[in-house]
Structure formats: C-alpha cells, structure tokens
Design a protein around this motif. Structure first.
Motif, PDB file in Angstrom:
ATOM      1  N   GLY A 455      72.930  -9.055  -7.838  1.00 53.59           N
ATOM      2  CA  GLY A 455      72.421 -10.416  -7.654  1.00 53.59           C
ATOM      3  C   GLY A 455      70.912 -10.457  -7.493  1.00 53.59           C
ATOM      4  N   LEU A 456      70.269  -9.278  -7.639  1.00 53.85           N
ATOM      5  CA  LEU A 456      68.820  -9.238  -7.382  1.00 53.85           C
ATOM      6  C   LEU A 456      68.006  -9.178  -8.674  1.00 53.85           C
ATOM      7  N   CYS A 457      66.756  -9.555  -8.565  1.00 55.97           N
ATOM      8  CA  CYS A 457      65.886  -9.542  -9.747  1.00 55.97           C
ATOM      9  C   CYS A 457      64.649  -8.695  -9.485  1.00 55.97           C
ATOM     10  N   LEU A 458      64.186  -7.993 -10.568  1.00 55.89           N
ATOM     11  CA  LEU A 458      62.944  -7.224 -10.443  1.00 55.89           C
ATOM     12  C   LEU A 458      61.776  -8.202 -10.405  1.00 55.89           C
ATOM     13  N   GLU A 459      60.879  -8.015  -9.428  1.00 63.35           N
ATOM     14  CA  GLU A 459      59.743  -8.938  -9.355  1.00 63.35           C
ATOM     15  C   GLU A 459      58.471  -8.211  -8.961  1.00 63.35           C
ATOM     16  N   THR A 460      57.355  -8.855  -9.240  1.00 59.04           N
ATOM     17  CA  THR A 460      56.064  -8.302  -8.807  1.00 59.04           C
ATOM     18  C   THR A 460      55.658  -9.001  -7.517  1.00 59.04           C
ATOM     19  N   ARG A 461      55.001  -8.198  -6.673  1.00 53.47           N
ATOM     20  CA  ARG A 461      54.502  -8.780  -5.429  1.00 53.47           C
ATOM     21  C   ARG A 461      53.019  -8.426  -5.336  1.00 53.47           C
ATOM     22  N   GLY A 462      52.211  -9.402  -5.403  1.00 51.29           N
ATOM     23  CA  GLY A 462      50.769  -9.131  -5.348  1.00 51.29           C
ATOM     24  C   GLY A 462      50.326  -8.423  -6.615  1.00 51.29           C
ATOM     25  N   ALA A 463      49.254  -7.653  -6.524  1.00 47.06           N
ATOM     26  CA  ALA A 463      48.594  -7.109  -7.712  1.00 47.06           C
ATOM     27  C   ALA A 463      49.499  -6.208  -8.542  1.00 47.06           C
ATOM     28  N   ASP A 464      49.964  -5.087  -7.973  1.00 49.87           N
ATOM     29  CA  ASP A 464      50.691  -4.157  -8.837  1.00 49.87           C
ATOM     30  C   ASP A 464      51.957  -3.620  -8.206  1.00 49.87           C
ATOM     31  N   ILE A 465      52.414  -4.262  -7.154  1.00 50.13           N
ATOM     32  CA  ILE A 465      53.587  -3.733  -6.466  1.00 50.13           C
ATOM     33  C   ILE A 465      54.851  -4.391  -6.996  1.00 50.13           C
TER      34      ILE A 465
END
Ligand code: UD2
Ligand code: MN
Length: 568
Positions: A455-465
């Motif tokens: 149920g989860l999605c790959l996402e970016t958090r901030g610059a490159d994380i």
C-alpha cells in the motif's frame, strides 16, 4: 633636350606598365598543356612551388583556389574518344523546339546540351590537397556506371571527365550498364569509346542489380561506382585508390559537389558534412559533430561517415564480394546505401569521405523514371529489408517513424541473415554506440506512474532523499514527490533521476541530475523488480522507512516488488 628626356621617361613608364600587365596576364593564362591538372600535381613534394597555369591564392582556411581544370587539346580529344563520332551521337537526340527542357530528365536538358562534353570546372578542393603525394604504383580501377534513360550529353560528360581527369594508367575500363533504356543505340555507340564497355540489361533491373552485374564483369581489383550525370574533378581518383590500397576494408567517397539542375553551374559543396539519416531511413547531409570538427587540424584528412550517399564510392572488389555485394532483392532505387553502410561498419570495415576528392553530381528534385511497383512501395520494400536484416531491436523506431511500412511485403531475407551470421557482424547497438551515437533514440512517451509496494509508494523527501510513504491523492491530485517517469534506462522525477551511490550490494539509492550516459542511473524492469543494468542488483526498500538500497535480485521478495501504476 629636356622635352626629349621627358618623352623618353613617359614612353618608358608606359612600356613598364604594359609589360607588367602582360606578365600578369601570362601568369594567369590557362596553360595549353592538357595533362597539367591530372598528372603534374601527382608526386609533387612541395609546399610553395607554383604549378604552371595555376593562380593559387592561399588563405589560411576556406580557401577558394582559383584553379581551373584544363580542357584537353583537340589532338588528345581524338585519342580519348577513338573512332567515336561525338557529334553524331549528340545530335542524334536533342531537345526539339518547344519541348519542355525539364520533362524527360528532371534537369534542364537544353543547358546540358549547350555546354558541350568537356567544359572546364573549378578545382574546388582545399589548396593543401594539391601538394599531397600518392603512390606511383596505385592499382587500376574499373569504373561502373549504371543508367536508365540518361540524357546523352550528361552521360558523355561523365565518361569524358573520367578520361580527361584521371591518370590513364588508373582506368582499367569503364563499364556501362544500360538498365533497359528505351533506346539501345546509346549503349552501342558509347562502346566505341576506347576503354568503354557497355552491357545492356534484357529487362529493367534497377540500379542495385545493375551495379552487381557491372561488378561481376569488372576485371580490375578495385571498383569505382559513379552515377550517370557526374563530372569528376582534378585528381579525384588518386586519394580514393590510395586509401583503399592502404586498407582494403575502407569504403571511400568523394565530397559530392553540386551541378545545378537549372544552369549546370558547378558549385563547391561544404567540406564539413557527412552522411546521416533519421529513423524513417531518409538520408541527409549533416554537420560533422563539433568535437570532431575541433579535432580536425588538417583539412585534407578523411571524414568518418555513418552512411554514404550511395552513388559515388570506391571499394576493393574482393571486399565487396566478401561482404555480399548488394542485397539483390532490392529493386530500382533506394535503401541500398543504408544496407551497404550498416554492413560495412558492422562487419569489420569503415566508411569515409575524402575531402581531397571531388566529384560533381546533378541532384534532382524528382525521379525522371518510372517505378514499376510505385515509388513509395519500392522504397519501403528496400528500406524494410535493410531494417529487418541489420537494425535488430532498433527497427522498432523505423516502424514508428514509417508506420506505413508495417505489413508491406519485402520478400525473404533468409539469405541476408545467413550472410550476417557467417560474417559474424556486430549488433546494431554497437553501430549506434560507436559509429553514430549522435542519432537520438526517440524518447518514449513520458507517462507518469506511481511505484507502488503493497500500500506504500516510493517518494522523494527534500533534495535527494528517498523513502516509502503512504500513497496520497488520486489522478491529478497525486503529489509531485510520488510521480515517476520510466523512460528506459532512466527512472526520473523532473530533472532528477534514481541513481545508485556505489556498485556493491547494500549501496544506498538517491536522486541526482539526470544523465543518460551515467552508468549509475541505468535501470530496466525485471518482472516486477527494477534492476540496475550495470551492477545487476535490484531496487530494494529494505525497511519501509529508510532509504532504498540495491541488493541481490530476488523478484519474489515483497521489498523488491514495484508495481508501476500509470497515473491517469
Ligand atoms: C542517390 C545516389 C544513387 C543511389 C540512390 C539511392 C548519389 C550521388 N546518388 O540518388 O546512386 O545510391 O541515392 O538508391 O549518391 N538507375 C538505373 N536504373 C534504375 C534507376 C536508376 O540504372 O532503375 C541509375 C540512374 O541512371 C543513375 C543511378 O542509377 O545513374 C542513380 O539514380 P539517380 O541518379 O536517380 O539517384 P540519386 O542521385 O537521386
Ligand atoms: Mn544521381
């Protein structure tokens, strides 16, 4: 007394001026020596020595030399043509008053007829070419010219320019193939010229099979192909034969100058061009890539070319035969230049354009002859054969660029595939990477997806994380941080791409500016997993909260399963 002295000074001054003019005129006057253009420059080892009859203007680059190739003297003319009656041949077929001069040949026939058979043309080479040396023992060549209903004046000018501007010892023979022209007499008459042989096809074969017929009967070890409306320029042949003599796997072309189809002016073509194409297999001239241009310190050096235009080239005869001549199931016109070019490069040879060899050609805007099966169908059949045999997985781009080619008949290619295997030729990917990396592979349509794991999605958090988080929003409301574009080999989010930090298992995956050439950014789907192409490891979420890493591929594992779901 004083008056007499003044008169004497005036007379002397006038005489001096006249003398200077006479001297300059003498210096620029064309020489009467018939062979000055062809043979005198051969074997000269000078830099500054001025060739008689030539006014050489040296500028650093882009020199336009005022060198005019010499028409032969009349006695030599007789020797060149033997018992051939030029006048009768030309008068035999001339434009009738009131006829459209463009109708039959798609060029201005009136102008061509008016020019005569041996006009002088400007030497369009870079001035440094004139000081190059060639071996004195170059092998002779068989010139092969196929024609279908060519105008008499252009065909004769082609033949005569070869005889006038080539060292006689290099011309073994000129083989004409009359591809079933309406009037068989052209072929018979031209055979009376010394060194000229003419074979007539019993039916229309097209230029490909005609050239093969010519090559099969050639007696020299080197083949030279020409179109039937060319004019060869000063020292055109020596540079090409020299390159092939040094390495028989080279296939070489001259720079093809332009003969105007309207007024037959001879125009220099740019020396900075090479042959290229687009995915519909449409040939085009293109600028040499800038890095190569910068690296060229010597303008007489050969130019590597991904493809040749097709009509004018020199090739070793045994190499031509070894590589499988031409695909003789191609008809009439078109596509054979791609097939030959791919084959030469992929099977161990090379293609080059030699700037010190120049040949003029009448480029036309339409075909002046019929295609028994139609122009479009013939081109599709020929190019489809080239694509199917040589382009591997890249043929998909040919079909996307030319959708009408799908489903069109192209005959059996079994023999050509066997040939490719027998010759152990490299894949088209090698050609793309090493010979024509400038040809861009069309971008697949950019579709945004989410990369879902459970149920989860790959996402970016901030610059490159990166990390996994609850999937948010629906359709257009999906946040930018969870939108991905999968354009092989990249997995991108705007200008940033998924990249590994090192090539070892356990290395973290991060975002960095996209670069298709960066090996750390190359991915491909493997089942539901995403495999890093170079390390062979797979994208793994490892822990739901931490950044993803690459680990040994185990596609069944939930942490490696990514389901791209297109955002609609
Ligand atoms: C270019 C090439 C040409 C060929 C073609 C692709 C140059 C200068 N010319 O087209 O040689 O590679 O691309 O196929 O690079 N001919 C026949 N039988 C036929 C049709 C043509 O013998 O059924 C002859 C024709 O008389 C000419 C030659 O083949 O001598 C090439 O034909 P073109 O001049 O119409 O081709 P071009 O220059 O447009
Ligand atoms: Mn042509």
């Amino acid at each position: 007394m004083r008056r007499i002295r003044a008169n004497a000074i005036a007379i002397l001054t006038v005489a001096w001026i006249l003398g200077t003019f006479y001297y300059l005129w003498q210096d620029n006057k064309p020489q009467s020596s018939p062979s000055s253009s062809a043979s005198q420059t051969r074997g000269r080892s000078h830099g500054q020595k001025v060739v008689p009859g030539r006014l050489e203007i040296h500028r650093d680059d882009r020199t336009i030399p005022l060198i005019v190739t010499q028409p032969p003297r009349t006695e030599q003319q007789g020797q060149l043509l033997g018992g051939f009656d030029e006048k009768a041949y030309l008068v035999g077929k001339q434009l009738k008053p009131g006829d459209d001069p463009y109708r039959e040949h798609a060029f201005n026939l009136q102008e061509s007829d008016r020019l005569g058979s041996e006009r002088a043309i400007r030497d369009t080479r870079h001035y440094r070419c004139a000081s190059l040396n060639y071996d004195t023992d170059l092998p002779a060549t068989s010139i092969i010219i196929t024609f279908h209903n060519e105008a008499r004046s252009t065909l004769l000018r082609t033949i005569k320019s070869v005889l006038m501007r080539s060292p006689p010892s290099l011309i073994q023979e000129i083989i004409l193939i009359d591809d079933f022209s309406s009037d068989p007499e052209d072929c018979q008459l031209l055979s009376q010229i010394p060194k000229v042989r003419c074979l007539r096809n019993g039916r229309r074969e097209g230029l490909i099979r005609s050239r093969v017929r010519g090559a099969n009967t050639a007696s020299a070890s080197i083949l030279t192909f020409l179109d039937s409306h060319c004019e060869v320029n000063t020292d055109w042949l020596q540079p090409m034969i020299q390159r092939v003599k040094e390495d028989h796997t080279r296939v070489v072309s001259p720079i093809i100058d332009v003969i105007s189809l309207d007024n037959f002016a001879y125009l220099a073509a740019s020396a900075d061009l090479r042959g290229g194409f687009d995915w519909s297999l449409h040939f085009k001239w293109e600028q040499i890539p800038i890095e190569q241009k910068m690296a060229r310190s010597d303008p007489t050096q050969p130019i590597r070319t991904p493809v040749i235009a097709g009509g004018i080239f020199v090739m070793d005869k045994s190499w031509f035969n070894h590589l499988g001549q031409y695909d003789t199931h191609m008809d009439i016109w078109g596509g054979e230049n791609f097939e030959l070019s791919f084959r030469v490069w992929m099977c161990g040879g090379s293609l080059e354009i030699l700037p010190c060899s120049r040949v003029g050609h009448v480029f036309r805007k339409r075909h002046p002859y019929d295609f028994p099966e139609g122009n479009a169908l013939t081109y599709i059949k020929n190019t489809r054969r080239a694509a199917e045999v040589w382009m591997d997985e890249y043929k998909q781009y040919y079909y996307s660029a030319r959708p009408s080619a799908q489903g069109k008949a192209f005959g059996s290619i079994a023999d050509r595939l066997t040939l490719r295997r027998k010759l152990n030729c490299k894949p088209f990917r090698w050609y793309m990477e090493n010979v024509y990396p400038e040809l861009r592979v069309p971008e697949q349509e950019a579709v945004s997806s989410v990369l879902k794991q459970g149920g989860l999605c790959l996402e970016t958090r901030g610059a490159d994380i990166l990390g996994l988080a609850e999937c948010r929003g629906i359709g257009a409301n999906r946040p930018q941080s969870q939108r991905w574009e999968l354009i092989e080999p990249l997995i991108r989010q705007q200008d940033l791409c998924l990249a590994i930090s090192a090539f070892t298992a356990g290395s973290k995956v991060k975002m960095e500016p996209c670069n298709t050439k960066e090996p750390r950014q190359k991915w491909k789907p493997k089942g539901t997993a995403l495999q890093h192409m170079v390390s062979g490891l797979c994208l793994d979420s490892q822990t739901p909260t931490g950044p993803p890493v690459i680990t040994q591929c185990r596609p069944q594992m939930a942490s490696q399963s990514w389901e791209p779901q297109v955002i609609t």
